[in-house]
Write an enzyme that holds these catalytic residues in place. Structure first.
Site, PDB file in Angstrom:
ATOM      1  N   GLY A  78       1.316  -0.810  21.053  1.00 22.31           N
ATOM      2  CA  GLY A  78       1.754   0.426  21.705  1.00 22.31           C
ATOM      3  C   GLY A  78       0.590   1.058  22.433  1.00 22.31           C
ATOM      4  O   GLY A  78      -0.232   0.362  23.018  1.00 22.31           O
ATOM      5  N   CYS A  79       0.492   2.347  22.372  1.00 21.42           N
ATOM      6  CA  CYS A  79      -0.577   3.083  23.051  1.00 21.42           C
ATOM      7  C   CYS A  79      -1.927   2.725  22.442  1.00 21.42           C
ATOM      8  O   CYS A  79      -2.127   2.837  21.237  1.00 21.42           O
ATOM      9  CB  CYS A  79      -0.323   4.582  22.929  1.00 21.42           C
ATOM     10  SG  CYS A  79      -1.625   5.576  23.664  1.00 21.42           S
ATOM     11  N   PHE A  80      -2.870   2.292  23.271  1.00 20.72           N
ATOM     12  CA  PHE A  80      -4.136   1.830  22.715  1.00 20.72           C
ATOM     13  C   PHE A  80      -5.037   2.940  22.217  1.00 20.72           C
ATOM     14  O   PHE A  80      -5.936   2.699  21.427  1.00 20.72           O
ATOM     15  CB  PHE A  80      -4.895   0.897  23.649  1.00 20.72           C
ATOM     16  CG  PHE A  80      -5.055   1.324  25.082  1.00 20.72           C
ATOM     17  CD1 PHE A  80      -5.590   2.530  25.447  1.00 20.72           C
ATOM     18  CD2 PHE A  80      -4.674   0.452  26.082  1.00 20.72           C
ATOM     19  CE1 PHE A  80      -5.757   2.876  26.776  1.00 20.72           C
ATOM     20  CE2 PHE A  80      -4.843   0.777  27.425  1.00 20.72           C
ATOM     21  CZ  PHE A  80      -5.387   2.001  27.760  1.00 20.72           C
ATOM     22  N   TRP A  81      -4.821   4.179  22.613  1.00 19.29           N
ATOM     23  CA  TRP A  81      -5.721   5.254  22.181  1.00 19.29           C
ATOM     24  C   TRP A  81      -5.647   5.480  20.675  1.00 19.29           C
ATOM     25  O   TRP A  81      -6.669   5.612  20.007  1.00 19.29           O
ATOM     26  CB  TRP A  81      -5.438   6.555  22.925  1.00 19.29           C
ATOM     27  CG  TRP A  81      -5.631   6.430  24.397  1.00 19.29           C
ATOM     28  CD1 TRP A  81      -4.699   6.652  25.374  1.00 19.29           C
ATOM     29  CD2 TRP A  81      -6.818   6.032  25.094  1.00 19.29           C
ATOM     30  NE1 TRP A  81      -5.235   6.408  26.614  1.00 19.29           N
ATOM     31  CE2 TRP A  81      -6.529   6.032  26.480  1.00 19.29           C
ATOM     32  CE3 TRP A  81      -8.091   5.660  24.683  1.00 19.29           C
ATOM     33  CZ2 TRP A  81      -7.469   5.691  27.438  1.00 19.29           C
ATOM     34  CZ3 TRP A  81      -9.024   5.323  25.653  1.00 19.29           C
ATOM     35  CH2 TRP A  81      -8.709   5.338  27.006  1.00 19.29           C
TER      36      TRP A  81
END
Length: 133
Positions: A78-81
């Site tokens: 999903g979102c890498f952050w």
């Protein structure tokens, strides 16, 4: 292939959150700015330069050419952050770098990937010392 963004962090440093703000204002005022440009990987600080070179060669690194005591692992989730922040807190992780993997576009920019048209997945590369994990 993995396209590497310019976001490379030491595991001890907090990740920067300015990227979204810059992109928002760049789009608001009519220009894509840096997000519409291709990255010159050789100009990135280590480990961005070696990750970029590997991506352009279609090579998957499992150890760092510059620091062979460090191993690499790639994760997509999903979102890498959020994924990046979680791994930065793991003992033995020395560096993290975020980017995109799997899409057929050779050198996508941030705008292209965010549009969903390239088929890329957000990913994270973790440089870690296996003796410290």
């Amino acid at each position: 292939n993995m396209a590497v963004t310019t976001s490379v962090h030491s595991a001890s440093a907090a990740p920067s959150r300015t990227t979204g703000t810059v992109m928002f204002f760049g789009n608001l005022f009519g220009g894509a700015g840096a997000f519409g440009q291709q990255i010159e990987y050789s100009n990135l600080p280590w480990p961005g330069d070696e990750l970029g070179a590997a991506a352009q060669q279609g090579t998957v690194l499992t150890t760092s050419p510059k620091k062979p005591n460090l191993e690499l692992a790639t994760f997509a989730g999903g979102c890498f952050w959020g994924l990046e922040l979680a791994f930065q807190r793991v003992p033995g992780v020395e560096y993290t770098a975020v980017g995109y993997t799997q899409g057929p576009e050779e050198n996508p920019n941030y705008e292209q990937v965010c549009s969903g048209a390239t088929g890329h997945t957000e990913a994270l590369v973790v440089y870690y010392n296996p003796n410290d994990t």
